[in-house]
Motif scaffolding. Structure first.
Motif, PDB file in Angstrom:
ATOM      1  N   LEU A  39       0.825  -1.203   0.000  1.00  0.00           N
ATOM      2  CA  LEU A  39       0.000   0.000   0.000  1.00  0.00           C
ATOM      3  C   LEU A  39       0.864   1.260   0.000  1.00  0.00           C
ATOM      4  CD1 LEU A  39      -2.918   1.032   0.124  1.00  0.00           C
ATOM      5  CD2 LEU A  39      -2.702   1.078   2.587  1.00  0.00           C
ATOM      6  N   LYS A  40       2.037   1.174   0.607  1.00  0.00           N
ATOM      7  CA  LYS A  40       2.945   2.324   0.642  1.00  0.00           C
ATOM      8  C   LYS A  40       3.456   2.688  -0.750  1.00  0.00           C
ATOM      9  CE  LYS A  40       4.395   1.471   5.364  1.00  0.00           C
ATOM     10  NZ  LYS A  40       5.450   0.985   6.257  1.00  0.00           N
ATOM     11  N   THR A  41       3.481   1.701  -1.658  1.00  0.00           N
ATOM     12  CA  THR A  41       3.933   1.970  -3.022  1.00  0.00           C
ATOM     13  C   THR A  41       2.827   2.597  -3.868  1.00  0.00           C
ATOM     14  OG1 THR A  41       3.285  -0.196  -3.871  1.00  0.00           O
ATOM     15  CG2 THR A  41       5.514   0.009  -2.937  1.00  0.00           C
ATOM     16  N   LYS A  42       1.592   2.508  -3.412  1.00  0.00           N
ATOM     17  CA  LYS A  42       0.415   3.041  -4.115  1.00  0.00           C
ATOM     18  C   LYS A  42       0.181   2.350  -5.461  1.00  0.00           C
ATOM     19  CE  LYS A  42      -0.620   6.319  -1.148  1.00  0.00           C
ATOM     20  NZ  LYS A  42      -1.808   6.274  -0.345  1.00  0.00           N
ATOM     21  N   ASP A  43       0.691   1.126  -5.631  1.00  0.00           N
ATOM     22  CA  ASP A  43       0.484   0.360  -6.852  1.00  0.00           C
ATOM     23  C   ASP A  43      -0.724  -0.552  -6.639  1.00  0.00           C
ATOM     24  OD1 ASP A  43       0.648  -0.938  -9.240  1.00  0.00           O
ATOM     25  OD2 ASP A  43       2.483  -2.049  -8.775  1.00  0.00           O
ATOM     26  N   ALA A  44      -1.809  -0.255  -7.338  1.00  0.00           N
ATOM     27  CA  ALA A  44      -3.074  -0.960  -7.112  1.00  0.00           C
ATOM     28  C   ALA A  44      -2.971  -2.448  -7.439  1.00  0.00           C
ATOM     29  CB  ALA A  44      -4.188  -0.322  -7.929  1.00  0.00           C
ATOM     30  N   THR A  45      -2.223  -2.807  -8.465  1.00  0.00           N
ATOM     31  CA  THR A  45      -2.128  -4.224  -8.829  1.00  0.00           C
ATOM     32  C   THR A  45      -1.366  -5.019  -7.771  1.00  0.00           C
ATOM     33  OG1 THR A  45      -0.169  -3.753 -10.174  1.00  0.00           O
ATOM     34  CG2 THR A  45      -2.294  -3.812 -11.303  1.00  0.00           C
ATOM     35  N   LYS A  46      -0.290  -4.451  -7.243  1.00  0.00           N
ATOM     36  CA  LYS A  46       0.469  -5.117  -6.173  1.00  0.00           C
ATOM     37  C   LYS A  46      -0.387  -5.269  -4.929  1.00  0.00           C
ATOM     38  CE  LYS A  46       5.324  -3.985  -7.008  1.00  0.00           C
ATOM     39  NZ  LYS A  46       6.480  -3.264  -6.483  1.00  0.00           N
ATOM     40  N   VAL A  47      -1.117  -4.211  -4.608  1.00  0.00           N
ATOM     41  CA  VAL A  47      -1.962  -4.234  -3.412  1.00  0.00           C
ATOM     42  C   VAL A  47      -3.048  -5.289  -3.558  1.00  0.00           C
ATOM     43  CG1 VAL A  47      -3.579  -2.903  -2.016  1.00  0.00           C
ATOM     44  CG2 VAL A  47      -1.490  -1.834  -2.839  1.00  0.00           C
ATOM     45  N   LYS A  48      -3.669  -5.348  -4.725  1.00  0.00           N
ATOM     46  CA  LYS A  48      -4.742  -6.318  -4.941  1.00  0.00           C
ATOM     47  C   LYS A  48      -4.216  -7.751  -4.825  1.00  0.00           C
ATOM     48  CE  LYS A  48      -8.659  -7.338  -7.902  1.00  0.00           C
ATOM     49  NZ  LYS A  48      -9.599  -7.326  -6.819  1.00  0.00           N
ATOM     50  N   ALA A  49      -3.047  -8.003  -5.408  1.00  0.00           N
ATOM     51  CA  ALA A  49      -2.459  -9.343  -5.328  1.00  0.00           C
ATOM     52  C   ALA A  49      -2.110  -9.702  -3.884  1.00  0.00           C
ATOM     53  CB  ALA A  49      -1.220  -9.417  -6.206  1.00  0.00           C
ATOM     54  N   ALA A  50      -1.516  -8.778  -3.167  1.00  0.00           N
ATOM     55  CA  ALA A  50      -1.145  -9.022  -1.767  1.00  0.00           C
ATOM     56  C   ALA A  50      -2.389  -9.198  -0.903  1.00  0.00           C
ATOM     57  CB  ALA A  50      -0.291  -7.873  -1.242  1.00  0.00           C
ATOM     58  N   TYR A  51      -3.418  -8.401  -1.184  1.00  0.00           N
ATOM     59  CA  TYR A  51      -4.678  -8.479  -0.437  1.00  0.00           C
ATOM     60  C   TYR A  51      -5.322  -9.853  -0.630  1.00  0.00           C
ATOM     61  CZ  TYR A  51      -9.589  -7.523   0.673  1.00  0.00           C
ATOM     62  OH  TYR A  51     -10.859  -7.584   1.187  1.00  0.00           O
ATOM     63  N   THR A  52      -5.333 -10.320  -1.863  1.00  0.00           N
ATOM     64  CA  THR A  52      -5.919 -11.629  -2.154  1.00  0.00           C
ATOM     65  C   THR A  52      -5.173 -12.728  -1.403  1.00  0.00           C
ATOM     66  OG1 THR A  52      -6.514 -10.826  -4.348  1.00  0.00           O
ATOM     67  CG2 THR A  52      -6.584 -13.188  -4.018  1.00  0.00           C
TER      68      THR A  52
END
Length: 94
Positions: A39-52
């Motif tokens: 989330l600190k990187t503000k990259d939505a695709t990374k966040v979504k993958a990590a969240y999943t």
């Protein structure tokens, strides 16, 4: 100290289960931490993958009994709320 063969076996089983649960709980904490770091990187695709991955880890830990179901549900809920507040694009909300 176990006094009977049965209690010796139960103690050994408890030790194995404790080790397994420790590993699973550590993995869930790491998964949640990965979401926060992404989330600190503000990259939505990374966040979504990590969240999943975090949701999957928490749900599986609850299913296996490593953590209580209510705790997993609460962590998932709080994580979702945190993401919706800070980066709604990651969850596909407005």
């Amino acid at each position: 100290m176990a006094n009977t063969r049965k209690s010796t076996k139960r103690a050994a089983q408890a030790k194995v289960r404790q080790a397994r649960n420790t590993i699973v709980r550590s993995a869930t904490r790491s998964a949640v931490r990965t979401v926060v770091d992404a989330l600190k990187t503000k990259d939505a695709t990374k966040v979504k993958a990590a969240y999943t991955q975090a949701i999957k880890a928490l749900s599986k830990a609850a299913t296996k009994g490593a953590i209580p179901k209510g705790r997993a549900s609460r962590k998932i809920s709080r994580l979702t709320h945190f993401l919706k507040k800070n980066l709604p694009a990651a969850l596909g909300t407005k």
